[in-house]
Design a protein around this motif. Sequence first.
Motif, PDB file in Angstrom:
ATOM      1  N   ARG A 374      53.545 -63.004 -62.447  1.00 20.32           N
ATOM      2  CA  ARG A 374      53.542 -63.870 -61.187  1.00 20.32           C
ATOM      3  C   ARG A 374      54.902 -64.849 -61.643  1.00 20.32           C
ATOM      4  NH1 ARG A 374      47.460 -66.549 -61.182  1.00 20.32           N
ATOM      5  NH2 ARG A 374      46.361 -64.764 -61.934  1.00 20.32           N
ATOM      6  N   SER A 375      55.676 -64.937 -60.693  1.00 19.32           N
ATOM      7  CA  SER A 375      56.715 -65.275 -60.659  1.00 19.32           C
ATOM      8  C   SER A 375      57.156 -66.367 -59.440  1.00 19.32           C
ATOM      9  CB  SER A 375      58.065 -64.429 -60.808  1.00 19.32           C
ATOM     10  OG  SER A 375      57.881 -63.741 -61.940  1.00 19.32           O
ATOM     11  N   CYS A 376      58.001 -67.237 -59.511  1.00 20.97           N
ATOM     12  CA  CYS A 376      58.550 -68.344 -58.438  1.00 20.97           C
ATOM     13  C   CYS A 376      59.843 -68.617 -58.904  1.00 20.97           C
ATOM     14  CB  CYS A 376      57.473 -69.517 -58.160  1.00 20.97           C
ATOM     15  SG  CYS A 376      57.086 -70.446 -59.347  1.00 20.97           S
ATOM     16  N   TRP A 377      60.550 -69.236 -58.092  1.00 17.72           N
ATOM     17  CA  TRP A 377      62.028 -69.701 -58.084  1.00 17.72           C
ATOM     18  C   TRP A 377      62.335 -70.714 -57.068  1.00 17.72           C
ATOM     19  CZ3 TRP A 377      61.167 -64.424 -57.053  1.00 17.72           C
ATOM     20  CH2 TRP A 377      61.967 -64.262 -55.770  1.00 17.72           C
ATOM     21  N   GLU A 378      63.164 -71.636 -57.309  1.00 17.30           N
ATOM     22  CA  GLU A 378      63.790 -72.581 -56.507  1.00 17.30           C
ATOM     23  C   GLU A 378      65.039 -72.969 -57.133  1.00 17.30           C
ATOM     24  OE1 GLU A 378      60.793 -75.749 -56.180  1.00 17.30           O
ATOM     25  OE2 GLU A 378      61.978 -76.887 -58.102  1.00 17.30           O
ATOM     26  N   SER A 379      66.018 -73.294 -55.827  1.00 17.48           N
ATOM     27  CA  SER A 379      67.172 -73.639 -56.366  1.00 17.48           C
ATOM     28  C   SER A 379      67.234 -75.013 -56.940  1.00 17.48           C
ATOM     29  CB  SER A 379      68.063 -73.863 -54.909  1.00 17.48           C
ATOM     30  OG  SER A 379      68.195 -72.710 -54.275  1.00 17.48           O
ATOM     31  N   LEU A 380      68.115 -75.257 -57.825  1.00 18.36           N
ATOM     32  CA  LEU A 380      68.390 -76.648 -58.219  1.00 18.36           C
ATOM     33  C   LEU A 380      68.714 -77.817 -57.222  1.00 18.36           C
ATOM     34  CD1 LEU A 380      69.988 -76.285 -61.843  1.00 18.36           C
ATOM     35  CD2 LEU A 380      67.473 -76.826 -61.255  1.00 18.36           C
TER      36      LEU A 380
END
Length: 496
Positions: A374-380
């Motif tokens: 399971r993965s997620c990401w977001e810009s700083l």
Amino acid sequence: MRSSSGKIVVFTALPLEYRAVRARVLDLQRIDHEAGTIFERGRIGSDWEVYLAQVGQGNQGAAILTERAIRMIGPDAVFFTGIAGGMKHDMALGDVVVATRVFAYHGGKQEDTFKTRPEMWPASHRLEQAARFAVLDPHWAQALLPAGRDAPEVHFKPIAAGEVVVNAQASTLQELLDEHYNGVAAIETEGAGFVGAASMADQVPALVIRGISDRADGSKQHTDDGGFQLIAADNAAALTIAVIKALPSPGAVEAELPSSRSDTVDTPRITSALFGQQLKEPLSVAWRRKLLPLGSSDSATMEVHLLSEDSLRLPMRQMNQLKDNLVSLGRSEAFFTATEEVSSVLEADFAAAYVRDPRHSRSVGLVITRSGQRSCWESLPRSSSLHIPVLDPEHTQERVADLLRLLLRFHDVPRTRFAPAMAIDPAEILTVMSLDAARVSNSAVLARSGRGGPVQILPDEVWDAATIGAAVPTIAEELSLRLMHHFRSPHDLQQF
């Protein structure tokens, strides 16, 4: 840590909501506050002393009386229960919503168009976990609802709270809600004041539980005449009692904490929360760069992963369903905004939902692989004055905790353990400082001297899902500290 008082406060707005809770509390006695507020004190089971109060309608009254009750009673937790208008067509009248987030939707700035500036408060993790645990029992409502009534469907979703009772299918307010708060499941008029006051009162755990009594679309008179207010209030009250019963007995948490004496050895639960099982070698990670190649405009982005220790192989039929679920999960948790277009893909080895908006340097996404990762990401976040991504240690830790909780909501994998991992990629152009300092700064130190390549924290420890859920803040702190170690920079760094 706050010592346990064994006390809980339950607030309602309307008399029928109050009566629904009151009927399920034993040995009630009247308690008068010096300012005139009337509480009733009773008990639930043998563990909890419960105080009930009506606050009337509106966020202001809810905030004042919540703060008053916390000062007077010193509770371990506070609840607000009652009815609300439903905002989702797939929810039935009488269903119950446990608010994972509460949005105060009236905040904004009026220019040529209305620009929303909402405040938001997340649910207490401890109370939300108790609610999720309570409804695992298919018979949770059997002793709490009238004979013959089925247990209501329970939804864990955000809600919105304002100062207006919404009962129109087409209105300016309805358009605002549809455009900016499309993920919310219910709308009401007290929750924002309640959770805001609890948050400021030394972070007292708070939870809003609402039964759906109407659809906020002009049909309220019809549904009220049909008795759905009473049904919804009754169902919400029943779940509130079930959640309280699912809480650890007062003092149980303190009993689990290690003594300050150095010879204390019998602390298995705390040990499991702080120290996962070390793996002989880290699990293999499908990093974001491998799954969805970076675009030329992508700026520093934080990615968080949970890798399944088991050798899973999800069928493509399930992956196709999960692809659609990723979009709805992201919207319901406000990970994707209501107005942005979300792309979704299904490849041979993974399903993904993501947004890439170069104009606003925004990249966010959710992924699940066939192996169970399971993965997620977001810009700083960026500073408006510095125009570069800012890595704020405190903000990073908070966001890692939020993203771990989001990953735990993906889908159930029975009896598996997970290894967390995270990364910053790309990691060449960013600065390390607090967001508050970045807002007023005219210069910054470029972290890592602008060196290329991602910074990665490998998945080398495993926990079961329940332990991760219970110890999210601790695990987020550990991951964040390990990440920040890579940004301890020498003195000759490049100035920006």
